[in-house]
Motif scaffolding. Structure first.
Motif, PDB file in Angstrom:
ATOM      1  N   ALA A 103       0.805  -1.226   0.000  1.00 47.02           N
ATOM      2  CA  ALA A 103       0.000   0.000   0.000  1.00 47.02           C
ATOM      3  C   ALA A 103       0.835   1.272   0.000  1.00 47.02           C
ATOM      4  O   ALA A 103       0.402   2.300   0.532  1.00 47.02           O
ATOM      5  N   ASN A 104       2.032   1.198  -0.552  1.00 45.07           N
ATOM      6  CA  ASN A 104       2.927   2.362  -0.613  1.00 45.07           C
ATOM      7  C   ASN A 104       3.180   2.970   0.756  1.00 45.07           C
ATOM      8  O   ASN A 104       3.447   4.175   0.879  1.00 45.07           O
ATOM      9  N   SER A 105       3.099   2.155   1.785  1.00 45.81           N
ATOM     10  CA  SER A 105       3.323   2.642   3.139  1.00 45.81           C
ATOM     11  C   SER A 105       4.730   2.274   3.604  1.00 45.81           C
ATOM     12  O   SER A 105       5.089   1.092   3.634  1.00 45.81           O
ATOM     13  N   PRO A 106       5.531   3.242   3.990  1.00 44.92           N
ATOM     14  CA  PRO A 106       6.886   2.935   4.456  1.00 44.92           C
ATOM     15  C   PRO A 106       6.901   2.299   5.836  1.00 44.92           C
ATOM     16  O   PRO A 106       7.909   1.703   6.244  1.00 44.92           O
ATOM     17  N   ASN A 107       5.783   2.400   6.577  1.00 47.93           N
ATOM     18  CA  ASN A 107       5.777   1.944   7.967  1.00 47.93           C
ATOM     19  C   ASN A 107       4.718   0.889   8.283  1.00 47.93           C
ATOM     20  O   ASN A 107       4.913   0.094   9.197  1.00 47.93           O
ATOM     21  N   PHE A 108       3.608   0.903   7.538  1.00 45.74           N
ATOM     22  CA  PHE A 108       2.490   0.034   7.901  1.00 45.74           C
ATOM     23  C   PHE A 108       2.073  -0.869   6.743  1.00 45.74           C
ATOM     24  O   PHE A 108       0.911  -0.895   6.335  1.00 45.74           O
ATOM     25  N   ALA A 109       3.030  -1.608   6.202  1.00 44.42           N
ATOM     26  CA  ALA A 109       2.718  -2.527   5.105  1.00 44.42           C
ATOM     27  C   ALA A 109       2.127  -3.824   5.647  1.00 44.42           C
ATOM     28  O   ALA A 109       2.328  -4.196   6.799  1.00 44.42           O
ATOM     29  N   TYR A 110       1.362  -4.498   4.790  1.00 46.77           N
ATOM     30  CA  TYR A 110       0.848  -5.839   5.056  1.00 46.77           C
ATOM     31  C   TYR A 110       0.095  -5.922   6.391  1.00 46.77           C
ATOM     32  O   TYR A 110      -0.975  -5.367   6.512  1.00 46.77           O
ATOM     33  N   ILE A 111       0.652  -6.600   7.384  1.00 46.86           N
ATOM     34  CA  ILE A 111      -0.101  -6.764   8.633  1.00 46.86           C
ATOM     35  C   ILE A 111      -0.364  -5.406   9.278  1.00 46.86           C
ATOM     36  O   ILE A 111      -1.338  -5.233  10.015  1.00 46.86           O
ATOM     37  N   GLY A 112       0.469  -4.413   8.960  1.00 48.45           N
ATOM     38  CA  GLY A 112       0.228  -3.059   9.446  1.00 48.45           C
ATOM     39  C   GLY A 112      -1.056  -2.477   8.894  1.00 48.45           C
ATOM     40  O   GLY A 112      -1.727  -1.664   9.555  1.00 48.45           O
ATOM     41  N   GLN A 113      -1.433  -2.877   7.683  1.00 44.60           N
ATOM     42  CA  GLN A 113      -2.690  -2.432   7.101  1.00 44.60           C
ATOM     43  C   GLN A 113      -3.885  -2.970   7.896  1.00 44.60           C
ATOM     44  O   GLN A 113      -4.851  -2.251   8.145  1.00 44.60           O
ATOM     45  N   LEU A 114      -3.799  -4.236   8.293  1.00 47.27           N
ATOM     46  CA  LEU A 114      -4.875  -4.820   9.087  1.00 47.27           C
ATOM     47  C   LEU A 114      -4.906  -4.189  10.472  1.00 47.27           C
ATOM     48  O   LEU A 114      -5.990  -3.936  11.026  1.00 47.27           O
ATOM     49  N   TRP A 115      -3.745  -3.921  11.051  1.00 48.09           N
ATOM     50  CA  TRP A 115      -3.695  -3.258  12.354  1.00 48.09           C
ATOM     51  C   TRP A 115      -4.401  -1.905  12.276  1.00 48.09           C
ATOM     52  O   TRP A 115      -5.201  -1.551  13.150  1.00 48.09           O
ATOM     53  N   LYS A 116      -4.140  -1.147  11.212  1.00 50.28           N
ATOM     54  CA  LYS A 116      -4.794   0.148  11.041  1.00 50.28           C
ATOM     55  C   LYS A 116      -6.303  -0.015  10.845  1.00 50.28           C
ATOM     56  O   LYS A 116      -7.094   0.786  11.360  1.00 50.28           O
ATOM     57  N   PHE A 117      -6.703  -1.036  10.097  1.00 49.98           N
ATOM     58  CA  PHE A 117      -8.132  -1.296   9.936  1.00 49.98           C
ATOM     59  C   PHE A 117      -8.787  -1.496  11.295  1.00 49.98           C
ATOM     60  O   PHE A 117      -9.865  -0.943  11.565  1.00 49.98           O
ATOM     61  N   LEU A 118      -8.147  -2.277  12.147  1.00 46.89           N
ATOM     62  CA  LEU A 118      -8.725  -2.561  13.453  1.00 46.89           C
ATOM     63  C   LEU A 118      -8.818  -1.315  14.319  1.00 46.89           C
ATOM     64  O   LEU A 118      -9.774  -1.158  15.095  1.00 46.89           O
ATOM     65  N   GLN A 119      -7.868  -0.415  14.197  1.00 39.58           N
ATOM     66  CA  GLN A 119      -7.924   0.802  15.003  1.00 39.58           C
ATOM     67  C   GLN A 119      -9.098   1.685  14.579  1.00 39.58           C
ATOM     68  O   GLN A 119      -9.683   2.397  15.392  1.00 39.58           O
ATOM     69  N   GLN A 120      -9.460   1.618  13.304  1.00 38.41           N
ATOM     70  CA  GLN A 120     -10.509   2.493  12.779  1.00 38.41           C
ATOM     71  C   GLN A 120     -11.883   1.829  12.728  1.00 38.41           C
ATOM     72  O   GLN A 120     -12.904   2.511  12.885  1.00 38.41           O
ATOM     73  N   HIS A 121     -11.909   0.522  12.499  1.00 37.18           N
ATOM     74  CA  HIS A 121     -13.188  -0.145  12.218  1.00 37.18           C
ATOM     75  C   HIS A 121     -13.372  -1.426  13.026  1.00 37.18           C
ATOM     76  O   HIS A 121     -14.019  -2.364  12.567  1.00 37.18           O
ATOM     77  N   LYS A 122     -12.811  -1.456  14.209  1.00 33.74           N
ATOM     78  CA  LYS A 122     -12.899  -2.665  15.034  1.00 33.74           C
ATOM     79  C   LYS A 122     -14.344  -3.092  15.276  1.00 33.74           C
ATOM     80  O   LYS A 122     -14.651  -4.289  15.393  1.00 33.74           O
ATOM     81  N   PHE A 123     -15.251  -2.129  15.324  1.00 35.32           N
ATOM     82  CA  PHE A 123     -16.661  -2.420  15.586  1.00 35.32           C
ATOM     83  C   PHE A 123     -17.241  -3.414  14.579  1.00 35.32           C
ATOM     84  O   PHE A 123     -18.161  -4.174  14.901  1.00 35.32           O
ATOM     85  N   PHE A 124     -16.708  -3.405  13.351  1.00 35.69           N
ATOM     86  CA  PHE A 124     -17.262  -4.275  12.316  1.00 35.69           C
ATOM     87  C   PHE A 124     -17.094  -5.756  12.675  1.00 35.69           C
ATOM     88  O   PHE A 124     -17.938  -6.589  12.329  1.00 35.69           O
ATOM     89  N   LEU A 125     -16.019  -6.079  13.369  1.00 36.61           N
ATOM     90  CA  LEU A 125     -15.748  -7.471  13.731  1.00 36.61           C
ATOM     91  C   LEU A 125     -16.182  -7.799  15.161  1.00 36.61           C
ATOM     92  O   LEU A 125     -15.977  -8.925  15.617  1.00 36.61           O
ATOM     93  N   ASN A 126     -16.774  -6.832  15.839  1.00 37.47           N
ATOM     94  CA  ASN A 126     -17.211  -7.051  17.216  1.00 37.47           C
ATOM     95  C   ASN A 126     -18.579  -7.731  17.213  1.00 37.47           C
ATOM     96  O   ASN A 126     -19.607  -7.148  17.555  1.00 37.47           O
ATOM     97  N   ASN A 127     -18.565  -8.995  16.787  1.00 38.44           N
ATOM     98  CA  ASN A 127     -19.790  -9.761  16.597  1.00 38.44           C
ATOM     99  C   ASN A 127     -19.424 -11.244  16.714  1.00 38.44           C
ATOM    100  O   ASN A 127     -18.437 -11.679  16.118  1.00 38.44           O
ATOM    101  N   PRO A 128     -20.165 -12.028  17.483  1.00 43.72           N
ATOM    102  CA  PRO A 128     -19.806 -13.444  17.650  1.00 43.72           C
ATOM    103  C   PRO A 128     -19.845 -14.246  16.356  1.00 43.72           C
ATOM    104  O   PRO A 128     -19.259 -15.327  16.279  1.00 43.72           O
ATOM    105  N   PHE A 129     -20.515 -13.726  15.314  1.00 46.05           N
ATOM    106  CA  PHE A 129     -20.572 -14.420  14.030  1.00 46.05           C
ATOM    107  C   PHE A 129     -19.544 -13.882  13.029  1.00 46.05           C
ATOM    108  O   PHE A 129     -19.530 -14.295  11.866  1.00 46.05           O
ATOM    109  N   ALA A 130     -18.678 -12.973  13.458  1.00 44.11           N
ATOM    110  CA  ALA A 130     -17.749 -12.318  12.540  1.00 44.11           C
ATOM    111  C   ALA A 130     -16.736 -13.307  11.973  1.00 44.11           C
ATOM    112  O   ALA A 130     -16.358 -14.300  12.612  1.00 44.11           O
TER     113      ALA A 130
END
Length: 231
Positions: A103-130
């Motif tokens: 993702a052209n990110s010098p610091n947050f490539a690959y798993i860093g992208q998912l980490w950033k997703f979780l910081q912003q949109h953690k609510f989406f996966l906050n579900n027992p069926f997620a």
């Protein structure tokens, strides 16, 4: 429910029939073409029920479902993160399909992208069926001691949401100690890694997990398909 993930290494229009033997209800496919822009008529017919996202029409992230299973893309502000496809299955099952990229990110490539997703949109996966399914391009072996968004950190955050890796639960293997590779870099048997995953909320019971064999699949892709049967 049977959920399959596979980085098909492109040209899925010529390969989709190969995964039919798995009889998956949901397929999360990385590096596949946009069916709407494909000239493959059989591929378009196969993709009668799908969602797709990507920067180019030839290599993106697709979710395909059997007839009768509803898919609804959930609009989240994902820029500039790559590559995520959040959707709702049958109106109540949150699925985050993934293909993490540099993702052209010098610091947050690959798993860093998912980490950033979780910081912003953690609510989406906050579900027992997620469900979180796809190619993370990551493994605990590549953790760095001074980095706060390592693979281990992401796995811990997912666990706090109630999501656990089906592979590791089913085979009783620890993160980083996997014995069944999902990637053979450059199709080289000596460069094998486990970087594809399926994390499921605690409402799901893992029935079986299957990883494709290199002898069968390496001619098609450097990644092996992985099937999760859950109930």
């Amino acid at each position: 429910m049977r959920v399959l993930t596979w980085n098909c290494n492109g040209a899925f229009r010529k390969k989709f029939q190969l995964v039919s033997e798995y009889d998956a209800d949901i397929l999360v496919i990385q590096e596949c073409e946009d069916p709407h822009q494909s000239k493959g008529k059989h591929y378009q017919a196969f993709a009668a029920n799908f969602l797709w996202h990507g920067k180019t029409k030839n290599k993106g992230l697709g979710v395909f479902a059997k007839h009768g299973i509803s898919l609804e893309q959930i609009k989240l502000n994902l820029k500039p993160l790559e590559l995520f496809l959040p959707c709702m299955v049958d109106g109540h099952i949150p699925l985050l399909a993934t293909w993490t990229k540099q993702a052209n990110s010098p610091n947050f490539a690959y798993i860093g992208q998912l980490w950033k997703f979780l910081q912003q949109h953690k609510f989406f996966l906050n579900n027992p069926f997620a469900m979180l399914v796809g190619d993370l391009n990551s493994n605990k072996r590549w953790d760095e001691w001074d980095r706060w968004w390592n693979h281990t950190d992401v796995v811990r955050e997912l666990s706090e949401l109630g999501l656990e890796s089906a592979y590791h639960s089913y085979f009783a293997e620890a993160q980083g100690d996997e014995t069944r590779p999902t990637l053979y870099l450059h199709r080289n048997h000596s460069k094998s890694y486990h970087i594809d995953y399926g994390f499921f909320g605690n409402a799901w019971k893992i029935v079986t997990v299957e990883v494709g064999s290199a002898d069968k699949w390496l001619a098609q892709s450097d990644h092996m398909p992985m099937l999760f049967e859950i109930t």
